[in-house]
Design a protein around this motif. Structure first.
Motif, PDB file in Angstrom:
ATOM      1  N   ARG A 185      -7.749  10.653  -4.210  1.00 46.57           N
ATOM      2  CA  ARG A 185      -8.920  10.657  -5.102  1.00 46.57           C
ATOM      3  C   ARG A 185      -8.689   9.803  -6.331  1.00 46.57           C
ATOM      4  O   ARG A 185      -9.586   9.107  -6.811  1.00 46.57           O
ATOM      5  CB  ARG A 185      -9.257  12.090  -5.517  1.00 46.57           C
ATOM      6  CG  ARG A 185      -9.997  12.894  -4.468  1.00 46.57           C
ATOM      7  CD  ARG A 185     -10.630  14.138  -5.102  1.00 46.57           C
ATOM      8  NE  ARG A 185      -9.629  14.980  -5.752  1.00 46.57           N
ATOM      9  CZ  ARG A 185      -8.999  15.985  -5.163  1.00 46.57           C
ATOM     10  NH1 ARG A 185      -9.277  16.282  -3.901  1.00 46.57           N
ATOM     11  NH2 ARG A 185      -8.109  16.705  -5.825  1.00 46.57           N
ATOM     12  N   SER A 186      -7.494   9.830  -6.852  1.00 45.73           N
ATOM     13  CA  SER A 186      -7.185   9.062  -8.070  1.00 45.73           C
ATOM     14  C   SER A 186      -6.948   7.582  -7.789  1.00 45.73           C
ATOM     15  O   SER A 186      -6.884   6.777  -8.712  1.00 45.73           O
ATOM     16  CB  SER A 186      -5.963   9.650  -8.747  1.00 45.73           C
ATOM     17  OG  SER A 186      -4.804   9.521  -7.923  1.00 45.73           O
ATOM     18  N   GLY A 187      -6.766   7.229  -6.521  1.00 45.66           N
ATOM     19  CA  GLY A 187      -6.491   5.841  -6.175  1.00 45.66           C
ATOM     20  C   GLY A 187      -5.026   5.484  -6.219  1.00 45.66           C
ATOM     21  O   GLY A 187      -4.659   4.328  -5.967  1.00 45.66           O
ATOM     22  N   ASP A 188      -4.153   6.442  -6.525  1.00 45.67           N
ATOM     23  CA  ASP A 188      -2.718   6.163  -6.537  1.00 45.67           C
ATOM     24  C   ASP A 188      -2.168   5.945  -5.124  1.00 45.67           C
ATOM     25  O   ASP A 188      -1.108   5.342  -4.957  1.00 45.67           O
ATOM     26  CB  ASP A 188      -1.969   7.317  -7.200  1.00 45.67           C
ATOM     27  CG  ASP A 188      -2.289   7.423  -8.682  1.00 45.67           C
ATOM     28  OD1 ASP A 188      -2.615   6.377  -9.282  1.00 45.67           O
ATOM     29  OD2 ASP A 188      -2.237   8.539  -9.221  1.00 45.67           O
ATOM     30  N   GLY A 240     -10.908   2.326  -3.307  1.00 45.15           N
ATOM     31  CA  GLY A 240     -10.484   0.935  -3.252  1.00 45.15           C
ATOM     32  C   GLY A 240      -9.731   0.568  -2.001  1.00 45.15           C
ATOM     33  O   GLY A 240      -9.002  -0.432  -1.971  1.00 45.15           O
ATOM     34  N   ALA A 241      -9.872   1.376  -0.939  1.00 41.76           N
ATOM     35  CA  ALA A 241      -9.191   1.058   0.317  1.00 41.76           C
ATOM     36  C   ALA A 241      -9.702  -0.256   0.871  1.00 41.76           C
ATOM     37  O   ALA A 241     -10.890  -0.561   0.801  1.00 41.76           O
ATOM     38  CB  ALA A 241      -9.410   2.193   1.326  1.00 41.76           C
ATOM     39  N   GLY A 242      -8.803  -1.038   1.443  1.00 38.50           N
ATOM     40  CA  GLY A 242      -9.176  -2.338   1.972  1.00 38.50           C
ATOM     41  C   GLY A 242      -8.639  -2.573   3.361  1.00 38.50           C
ATOM     42  O   GLY A 242      -8.473  -1.642   4.162  1.00 38.50           O
ATOM     43  N   LEU A 243      -8.340  -3.842   3.645  1.00 36.94           N
ATOM     44  CA  LEU A 243      -7.865  -4.225   4.970  1.00 36.94           C
ATOM     45  C   LEU A 243      -6.555  -3.533   5.314  1.00 36.94           C
ATOM     46  O   LEU A 243      -6.323  -3.147   6.467  1.00 36.94           O
ATOM     47  CB  LEU A 243      -7.697  -5.751   5.026  1.00 36.94           C
ATOM     48  CG  LEU A 243      -7.172  -6.338   6.331  1.00 36.94           C
ATOM     49  CD1 LEU A 243      -8.116  -6.024   7.486  1.00 36.94           C
ATOM     50  CD2 LEU A 243      -6.982  -7.847   6.191  1.00 36.94           C
ATOM     51  N   GLU A 244      -5.677  -3.363   4.310  1.00 43.09           N
ATOM     52  CA  GLU A 244      -4.386  -2.725   4.567  1.00 43.09           C
ATOM     53  C   GLU A 244      -4.573  -1.298   5.092  1.00 43.09           C
ATOM     54  O   GLU A 244      -3.885  -0.865   6.025  1.00 43.09           O
ATOM     55  CB  GLU A 244      -3.554  -2.700   3.284  1.00 43.09           C
ATOM     56  CG  GLU A 244      -3.216  -4.073   2.720  1.00 43.09           C
ATOM     57  CD  GLU A 244      -4.360  -4.668   1.912  1.00 43.09           C
ATOM     58  OE1 GLU A 244      -4.288  -5.840   1.558  1.00 43.09           O
ATOM     59  OE2 GLU A 244      -5.326  -3.926   1.645  1.00 43.09           O
ATOM     60  N   VAL A 293       0.845  -1.188   0.000  1.00 43.60           N
ATOM     61  CA  VAL A 293       0.000   0.000   0.000  1.00 43.60           C
ATOM     62  C   VAL A 293       0.881   1.239   0.000  1.00 43.60           C
ATOM     63  O   VAL A 293       1.980   1.243   0.580  1.00 43.60           O
ATOM     64  CB  VAL A 293      -0.942  -0.008   1.230  1.00 43.60           C
ATOM     65  CG1 VAL A 293      -0.152  -0.010   2.516  1.00 43.60           C
ATOM     66  CG2 VAL A 293      -1.899   1.175   1.197  1.00 43.60           C
ATOM     67  N   THR A 294       0.395   2.275  -0.684  1.00 38.84           N
ATOM     68  CA  THR A 294       1.110   3.550  -0.752  1.00 38.84           C
ATOM     69  C   THR A 294       0.393   4.588   0.104  1.00 38.84           C
ATOM     70  O   THR A 294      -0.834   4.706   0.046  1.00 38.84           O
ATOM     71  CB  THR A 294       1.186   4.048  -2.204  1.00 38.84           C
ATOM     72  OG1 THR A 294       1.893   3.091  -2.992  1.00 38.84           O
ATOM     73  CG2 THR A 294       1.898   5.394  -2.279  1.00 38.84           C
ATOM     74  N   VAL A 295       1.165   5.330   0.889  1.00 47.42           N
ATOM     75  CA  VAL A 295       0.612   6.379   1.751  1.00 47.42           C
ATOM     76  C   VAL A 295       1.166   7.711   1.282  1.00 47.42           C
ATOM     77  O   VAL A 295       2.386   7.891   1.170  1.00 47.42           O
ATOM     78  CB  VAL A 295       0.975   6.146   3.228  1.00 47.42           C
ATOM     79  CG1 VAL A 295       0.450   7.294   4.091  1.00 47.42           C
ATOM     80  CG2 VAL A 295       0.412   4.820   3.706  1.00 47.42           C
ATOM     81  N   ALA A 296       0.268   8.653   0.967  1.00 48.58           N
ATOM     82  CA  ALA A 296       0.668  10.027   0.648  1.00 48.58           C
ATOM     83  C   ALA A 296       0.607  10.833   1.936  1.00 48.58           C
ATOM     84  O   ALA A 296      -0.454  10.942   2.558  1.00 48.58           O
ATOM     85  CB  ALA A 296      -0.257  10.624  -0.406  1.00 48.58           C
ATOM     86  N   ALA A 297       1.754  11.381   2.369  1.00 46.46           N
ATOM     87  CA  ALA A 297       1.832  12.043   3.665  1.00 46.46           C
ATOM     88  C   ALA A 297       2.337  13.465   3.516  1.00 46.46           C
ATOM     89  O   ALA A 297       3.215  13.753   2.698  1.00 46.46           O
ATOM     90  CB  ALA A 297       2.751  11.260   4.608  1.00 46.46           C
ATOM     91  N   SER A 298       1.757  14.325   4.322  1.00 47.73           N
ATOM     92  CA  SER A 298       2.200  15.718   4.388  1.00 47.73           C
ATOM     93  C   SER A 298       2.518  16.043   5.839  1.00 47.73           C
ATOM     94  O   SER A 298       1.639  15.947   6.709  1.00 47.73           O
ATOM     95  CB  SER A 298       1.110  16.658   3.858  1.00 47.73           C
ATOM     96  OG  SER A 298       1.453  18.009   4.087  1.00 47.73           O
ATOM     97  N   ALA A 299       3.775  16.376   6.131  1.00 47.38           N
ATOM     98  CA  ALA A 299       4.199  16.706   7.487  1.00 47.38           C
ATOM     99  C   ALA A 299       5.315  17.732   7.413  1.00 47.38           C
ATOM    100  O   ALA A 299       6.138  17.715   6.482  1.00 47.38           O
ATOM    101  CB  ALA A 299       4.665  15.457   8.230  1.00 47.38           C
ATOM    102  N   ALA A 300       5.347  18.629   8.385  1.00 52.30           N
ATOM    103  CA  ALA A 300       6.350  19.692   8.387  1.00 52.30           C
ATOM    104  C   ALA A 300       7.732  19.124   8.664  1.00 52.30           C
ATOM    105  O   ALA A 300       7.899  18.236   9.514  1.00 52.30           O
ATOM    106  CB  ALA A 300       5.980  20.742   9.433  1.00 52.30           C
TER     107      ALA A 300
END
Length: 388
Positions: free
Chosen positions: A94-97, A127-131, A51-58
């Motif tokens: 939103r795009s599912g990437d 499409g989010a699932g168990l992961e 799974v890919t996580v898009a993260a924004s943190a300072a």
């Protein structure tokens, strides 16, 4: 005793020659086990996908970094973290990437240490699932631990500890919050896997039908007049009844053993010690056979006996967890625990977890107690039959 064994052997030969008995007792359950394997066999033990996580943190915020870094320290789950800006995080989800978006606000660490309200935003992608559920739980756990550390630090300051000491406590909690791992575990010693529970439940359900071929044959023979002719011979009434019971018992033991073996092969599950499993099979067959004697006493015709057998089999099977686990508390839960099918499944759960003969005392006691109670009821309930 010789008369009983002779009649039992004769009745067994008759049941074996009757192909409908073999088809219903063994062939049909085996066919259903095969169908269940095709339908559910590949979906019982899902694997976690990358799974890919898009993260924004300072940048420069160690506490925010601990929240993001915790996602990459989960054993058994391949997580890729892409650091980006908040708008891009929303676009990727939103795009599912990206399966999950993580937005840690600027000044998160400072606000948390000062006890100010702050929010970490999680966005589930298409499409989010168990992961994704696992990752959400991890983030929530990390934030909860950080919040607890802040509370401890403020409490330490209120208790008069030096500011340096209070800050050290908060930092220690923040460091520990990142040490989150996901490890594979095993079910408890009294819990079967989903596949094992399905196999055990279906074996218990079909057992309640299989044992009826012998005992409930008394009703058909009584209705057809065969029992009257048997009683006119120098044969005790008890010998006939005992022979029918032994026939049902043998059929039940063989059919249940075959179903468990076939289910184990189809679904790739194991039930542990063969000796302990054999004891459980004998006990549950004894309980089911004793119930058939009650039906044989209260049913006037073979049709009534078949209807009663079907009703009781479905009630005990469904209530015992033949199709899905039943969770109940209070009086209802206590009554369900006395179900021989539930006790059988529980016993197989114990043996599958490594338990031996000494560990299955409670399920065995429940099944044998059920058999004794049903046998006592069959002795005292009025016989509605005409000839017996």
């Amino acid at each position: 005793m010789r008369d009983i064994l002779t009649m039992t052997a004769s009745d067994l030969r008759q049941r074996v020659r009757d192909k409908s008995v073999l088809i219903f007792a063994i062939v049909v359950p085996l066919g259903l086990m095969f169908v269940f394997n095709l339908a559910f066999g590949g979906a019982q033990d899902p694997e976690l996908e990358p799974v890919t996580v898009a993260a924004s943190a300072a940048d420069g915020d160690p506490i925010a970094a601990a929240v993001v870094g915790a996602l990459t320290q989960i054993d058994g789950l391949d997580v890729t973290v892409e650091r980006t800006d908040p708008e891009q995080v929303r676009a990727l989800t939103r795009s599912g990437d990206a399966g999950l978006g993580l937005l840690v606000p600027a000044g998160f660490g400072g606000a948390l240490q000062r006890g100010e309200a702050t929010t970490v935003e999680l966005i589930e992608g298409d499409g989010a699932g168990l992961e994704t559920d696992v990752l959400v739980a991890v983030v929530q756990g990390v934030v909860d631990q950080l919040t607890a550390g802040t509370i401890v630090a403020h409490a330490a300051g209120a208790a008069g500890l030096p500011p340096e000491r209070a800050a050290a406590i908060a930092q220690a909690v923040a460091r520990e919050s990142g040490a989150i791992t996901l490890t594979e575990g095993e079910a408890s010693s009294e819990q079967l896997t989903a596949s094992g529970a399905l196999v055990a439940g279906q074996a218990g359900l079909f057992l309640l039908f299989t044992v009826g071929f012998g005992v409930l044959g008394l009703v058909a023979e009584r209705q057809q007049g065969t029992l009257t002719r048997l009683l006119s011979m120098p044969v005790r009434r008890g010998s006939i009844v005992t022979a029918k019971g032994l026939t049902s018992f043998v059929l039940g033991v063989v059919a249940t053993a075959v179903l468990l073996a076939a289910g184990s092969a189809f679904f790739g599950v194991g039930f542990g010690s063969p000796a302990a499993v054999a004891v459980l099979i004998v006990c549950v067959v004894a309980a089911a056979t004793s119930l058939m004697f009650v039906i044989a006493r209260v049913a006037r015709t073979a049709e009534q006996a078949n209807i009663l057998q079907s009703i009781l089999a479905m009630v005990l099977g469904v209530g015992g967890g033949a199709f899905f686990p039943i969770a109940a508390t209070g009086l209802a839960g206590q009554l369900l625990d006395l179900n021989p099918v539930a006790a059988f499944i529980r016993g197989l759960g114990i043996t599958a977890g490594g338990g031996g003969l000494a560990a299955i005392g409670v399920p065995v006691a429940i099944m044998l107690g059920f058999a004794v109670v049903c046998w006592a009821i069959a002795r005292v309930v009025p016989n509605r039959g005409v000839a017996a």
